[in-house]
Design an enzyme around this catalytic site. Structure first.
Site, short mmCIF file in Angstrom:
data_model
loop_
_atom_site.label_atom_id
_atom_site.label_comp_id
_atom_site.label_asym_id
_atom_site.label_seq_id
_atom_site.Cartn_x
_atom_site.Cartn_y
_atom_site.Cartn_z
N GLY A 215 0.80 -1.21 0.00
CA GLY A 215 0.00 0.00 0.00
C GLY A 215 0.83 1.26 0.00
N GLU A 240 -5.90 -7.80 -6.20
CA GLU A 240 -5.36 -7.66 -4.83
C GLU A 240 -4.26 -6.61 -4.85
OE1 GLU A 240 -3.01 -10.22 -1.38
OE2 GLU A 240 -3.65 -11.21 -3.23
N LEU A 241 -4.39 -5.58 -4.04
CA LEU A 241 -3.43 -4.49 -4.02
C LEU A 241 -2.03 -5.00 -3.72
CD1 LEU A 241 -2.90 -1.41 -4.12
CD2 LEU A 241 -3.37 -1.37 -1.66
N ASP A 242 -1.10 -4.75 -4.66
CA ASP A 242 0.31 -5.14 -4.52
C ASP A 242 0.46 -6.63 -4.24
OD1 ASP A 242 1.13 -2.49 -4.89
OD2 ASP A 242 0.87 -2.03 -2.77
N GLY A 243 -0.49 -7.42 -4.73
CA GLY A 243 -0.47 -8.85 -4.43
C GLY A 243 -0.34 -9.74 -5.64
#
Length: 298
Positions: A215, A240-243
């Site tokens: 994030g 998925e954020l940064d996933g």
């Protein structure tokens, strides 16, 4: 200042009959033999072959082959059609790419310039064997610099209220022939609808060694945690954020005496190198995605 931009300097022109084949499928006997025999039957010469088995006991098999085939441009569609029979037998996901077809890149950027500058430098030097078709930004800070390379620049502001419209305009200016989108410190979250258009074809650089400090403001998070190593991660963008699947990472040691600004300064070098590597590997067809992992033949 006008910059001299070299465009037709890559290895593509040296190998007009070279192609790359990427394969992923359930592991089993005979895969390499079948691929090699198929290429031999059609007069191809294998110049490089790499393979990897993930979990040999009933796992997945991955393969990357470079081969030369006389009159490739005239024959590649036929070869693709015929290879479909081999692929079906082994339940393969596969692609065959002509090396002479340069991938077309769209770069998204906000105000931070270091990752964009690195990509443009490598492209100008011929180390990034692709066509940078356009740059899109929600700010105008980089417009003059980008246009000095002869690259179209599109300013599309983004706010919380206009995000959907901004993404519609972005898709419009990108068009249908972009192979990969690079988020060169583009500080906006991409919507699931946009991602679906370019699944595993959007590369982001995140300024931490994921999965640590996901994030916003990861350098501030790292400073508060007192880490002794900072890093950067290039990954494919998913919902998925940064996933998303990680392509490349690197790190550098830091000290308790380094404040947040010093961490950012050190991190910029890591970010630009990591992103450039990931983009280079993508355009050279070295990456295979399996679930949320990558196999990178480098």
């Amino acid at each position: 200042m006008e910059l001299h931009v070299k465009r037709d300097h890559s290895s593509n022109g040296q190998y007009p009959n070279r192609a790359r084949m990427l394969i992923s499928c359930p592991d089993g006997p005979g895969i390499v033999a079948a691929v090699s025999h198929f290429l031999y039957q059609h007069g191809a010469n294998i110049v490089q072959s790499d393979q990897y088995t993930m979990d040999p006991d009933g796992g997945m098999f991955f393969m990357r082959v470079e081969f030369d085939l006389p009159n490739l441009d005239e024959r590649i569609d036929e070869v693709r059609s015929i290879f479909g029979g081999v692929a079906e037998r082994f339940k393969m996901n596969w692609q065959i790419y002509s090396v002479s077809h340069k991938k077309r890149l769209a770069i998204f950027v906000s105000k931070e310039d270091h990752c964009l500058v690195e990509l443009l430098w490598q492209w100008q030097a011929g180390d990034l064997d692709a066509d940078i078709a356009l740059v899109v930004s929600n700010h105008t800070d980089m417009q003059a610099y980008v246009e000095s390379f002869g690259i179209p620049f599109h300013h599309i502001p983004v706010t919380a209220d206009t995000k959907a419209e901004a993404e519609r305009r972005q898709l419009e200016v990108i068009g249908a022939d972009i192979d990969v989108i690079i988020l060169a410190r583009y500080m906006q979250i991409i919507s699931p609808a946009f991602i679906e258009h370019y699944r595993h074809r959007i590369i982001n650089i995140h300024h931490s060694f994921l999965p640590a400090f996901v994030g916003g403001k990861p350098y501030a998070q790292a400073y508060q945690r007192g880490v002794k190593i900072i890093g950067a991660t290039a990954h494919y963008v998913t919902e998925e954020l940064d996933g998303g699947p990680i392509i490349e990472q690197d790190v550098q040691r830091v000290s308790h005496s380094d404040d947040v600004n010093e961490l950012k300064r050190i991190g910029r070098t890591i970010e630009r190198v990591v992103l450039a590597r990931a983009v280079k590997w993508h355009i050279e067809d070295r990456i295979l995605v399996h679930h949320n992992k990558t196999v990178v033949f480098n």
